[in-house]
Write an enzyme that holds these catalytic residues in place. Structure first.
Site, PDB file in Angstrom:
ATOM      1  N   ASN A 152       0.859  -1.180   0.000  1.00  0.00           N
ATOM      2  CA  ASN A 152       0.000   0.000   0.000  1.00  0.00           C
ATOM      3  C   ASN A 152       0.894   1.228   0.000  1.00  0.00           C
ATOM      4  OD1 ASN A 152      -1.798   2.056   0.534  1.00  0.00           O
ATOM      5  ND2 ASN A 152      -2.282   1.391   2.627  1.00  0.00           N
TER       6      ASN A 152
ATOM      7  N   LYS B   4       0.002   4.223  -0.195  1.00  0.00           N
ATOM      8  CA  LYS B   4      -0.666   5.385   0.439  1.00  0.00           C
ATOM      9  C   LYS B   4      -0.482   6.626  -0.455  1.00  0.00           C
ATOM     10  CE  LYS B   4       0.139   3.256   4.868  1.00  0.00           C
ATOM     11  NZ  LYS B   4       0.220   3.411   6.305  1.00  0.00           N
TER      12      LYS B   4
ATOM     13  N   HIS C  42      -9.261   0.711   5.271  1.00  0.00           N
ATOM     14  CA  HIS C  42      -7.972   0.937   5.946  1.00  0.00           C
ATOM     15  C   HIS C  42      -8.206   1.875   7.125  1.00  0.00           C
ATOM     16  CE1 HIS C  42      -3.881   2.258   6.710  1.00  0.00           C
ATOM     17  NE2 HIS C  42      -3.478   1.200   6.033  1.00  0.00           N
TER      18      HIS C  42
ATOM     19  N   GLU D 108      -6.652   4.308   8.186  1.00  0.00           N
ATOM     20  CA  GLU D 108      -6.486   5.747   7.884  1.00  0.00           C
ATOM     21  C   GLU D 108      -7.732   6.309   7.221  1.00  0.00           C
ATOM     22  OE1 GLU D 108      -2.740   5.339   5.847  1.00  0.00           O
ATOM     23  OE2 GLU D 108      -1.780   4.845   7.752  1.00  0.00           O
TER      24      GLU D 108
ATOM     25  N   GLU E  82      -4.848  -5.357  10.777  1.00  0.00           N
ATOM     26  CA  GLU E  82      -3.827  -4.327  10.946  1.00  0.00           C
ATOM     27  C   GLU E  82      -4.049  -3.573  12.255  1.00  0.00           C
ATOM     28  OE1 GLU E  82      -2.041  -3.066   6.961  1.00  0.00           O
ATOM     29  OE2 GLU E  82      -3.822  -1.863   7.255  1.00  0.00           O
TER      30      GLU E  82
ATOM     31  N   GLY F 197       3.037   1.823  10.751  1.00  0.00           N
ATOM     32  CA  GLY F 197       4.005   2.903  10.577  1.00  0.00           C
ATOM     33  C   GLY F 197       4.758   3.278  11.838  1.00  0.00           C
TER      34      GLY F 197
ATOM     35  N   SER G 250       3.981  -2.575  10.255  1.00  0.00           N
ATOM     36  CA  SER G 250       5.439  -2.589  10.438  1.00  0.00           C
ATOM     37  C   SER G 250       6.085  -3.904  10.021  1.00  0.00           C
ATOM     38  CB  SER G 250       5.795  -2.238  11.891  1.00  0.00           C
ATOM     39  OG  SER G 250       5.385  -0.912  12.186  1.00  0.00           O
TER      40      SER G 250
HETATM   41  C1  PEP Z   1      -0.485  -0.061   6.315  1.00  0.00           C
HETATM   42  O1  PEP Z   1      -0.722   1.120   6.405  1.00  0.00           O
HETATM   43  O2  PEP Z   1      -1.297  -0.795   5.737  1.00  0.00           O
HETATM   44  C2  PEP Z   1       0.724  -0.586   6.908  1.00  0.00           C
HETATM   45  C3  PEP Z   1       0.751  -1.832   7.254  1.00  0.00           C
HETATM   46  O3  PEP Z   1       1.761   0.302   7.067  1.00  0.00           O
HETATM   47  P1  PEP Z   1       3.259  -0.051   7.585  1.00  0.00           P
HETATM   48  O4  PEP Z   1       3.684  -1.319   6.910  1.00  0.00           O
HETATM   49  O5  PEP Z   1       4.082   1.125   7.178  1.00  0.00           O
HETATM   50  O6  PEP Z   1       3.157  -0.220   9.064  1.00  0.00           O
END
Ligand code: PEP
Length: 249
Positions: free
Chosen positions: A9, A11, A93, A95, A163, A169, A209
């Site tokens: 992703n 973003k 997601h 976000e 998630e 992040g 992460s």
């Molecule tokens: C995400 O936003 O879907 C995600 C998993 O981000 P990150 O891998 O940067 O933690």
């Protein structure tokens, strides 16, 4: 057999120059032993899909509207993603849930629109730090999935991504036991709702992460069928390490 999927992703990152990362990924994984998906910003979906052509990487959107067309400035319909060459779309997601106040009902409608248009819906769920500390994780996940997954979900049109918001992040990763507990719970929910044939075959991704250095141990956890990767999907070298870990899991 459940499909193994490494999904990236991007973003709100990437311009045309970033498509060089796709070339590098294609060179590194000409015949991958797992599915690979990249979800760039909407401005790059068409160019990325064209660049990949018949190559083994899928292109996806990061969101879609629940309606097929209309007066929704700035939004994108699922059919438009298909037209641009996408095969998947992420919905729900955290976000989007936070920044755009998306509810489970909104996400369910988007997922339905996506699968109606022929896309695979990657439906996200995950608890906040406060919810985990309060011992509410499984309740939150159960509620989100009950509300967000349409009744028409199948193992071919739906993927679930767990998630934890506090891991996205941040560099913080749940313990393998914590990941396993939630993934087992999601599997149980899917089987109870959709029956063993479908519920056992919907892929469940872990996201938060994931890096080349921790991917292999995460992929060893039961009911982890791949990853949804943010930051580490932006650079082919990092994402490639995660893909390689999934290929050998
Ligand atoms: C995400 O936003 O879907 C995600 C998993 O981000 P990150 O891998 O940067 O933690």
């Amino acid at each position: 057999m459940r499909k193994k999927l490494a999904a990236g992703n991007w973003k709100m990152n990437g311009t045309t120059a970033s498509l060089a990362e796709v070339d590098a990924l294609l060179a590194a994984h000409p015949a991958p032993k797992c599915e690979i998906l990249l979800c760039p910003p909407a401005t790059l979906v068409s160019a990325m899909a064209a660049r990949i052509g018949e190559g083994p990487i899928h292109t996806g959107g990061q969101d879609c509207h629940a309606e097929p067309s209309g007066a929704h400035t700035g939004d994108i319909a699922a059919g438009m993603l298909v037209d641009a060459g996408a095969s998947h779309v992420i919905v729900g997601h955290s976000e989007r849930r936070q920044d755009h106040h998306e509810t489970d009902a909104d996400i369910r409608a988007k997922a339905s629109a996506a699968t109606d248009a022929g896309l695979v819906a990657v439906i996200c769920c995950g608890e906040s730090d406060d919810q985990r500390v309060a011992g509410q994780t499984l309740d939150v996940i159960g509620t989100q999935l009950a509300g967000s997954i349409p009744d028409t979900a199948t193992a071919t049109n739906t993927v679930v991504a767990y998630e934890p918001i506090w891991a996205i992040g941040t560099g913080k990763v749940p313990t393998l036991e914590q990941i396993g507990e939630v993934h087992d719970f999601i599997r149980k929910i899917l089987i109870e709702r959709f029956g063993a044939e479908t519920g056992d075959n919907i892929s469940i991704l872990y996201g938060g992460s994931v890096k080349p250095g921790n991917a292999a141990e995460i992929f060893d956890v039961a009911n982890v069928d791949g990853a949804l990767v943010g930051g580490a999907s932006l650079k082919a070298a990092d994402f490639s390490g995660i893909i390689s870990a999934l290929e050998t899991a």
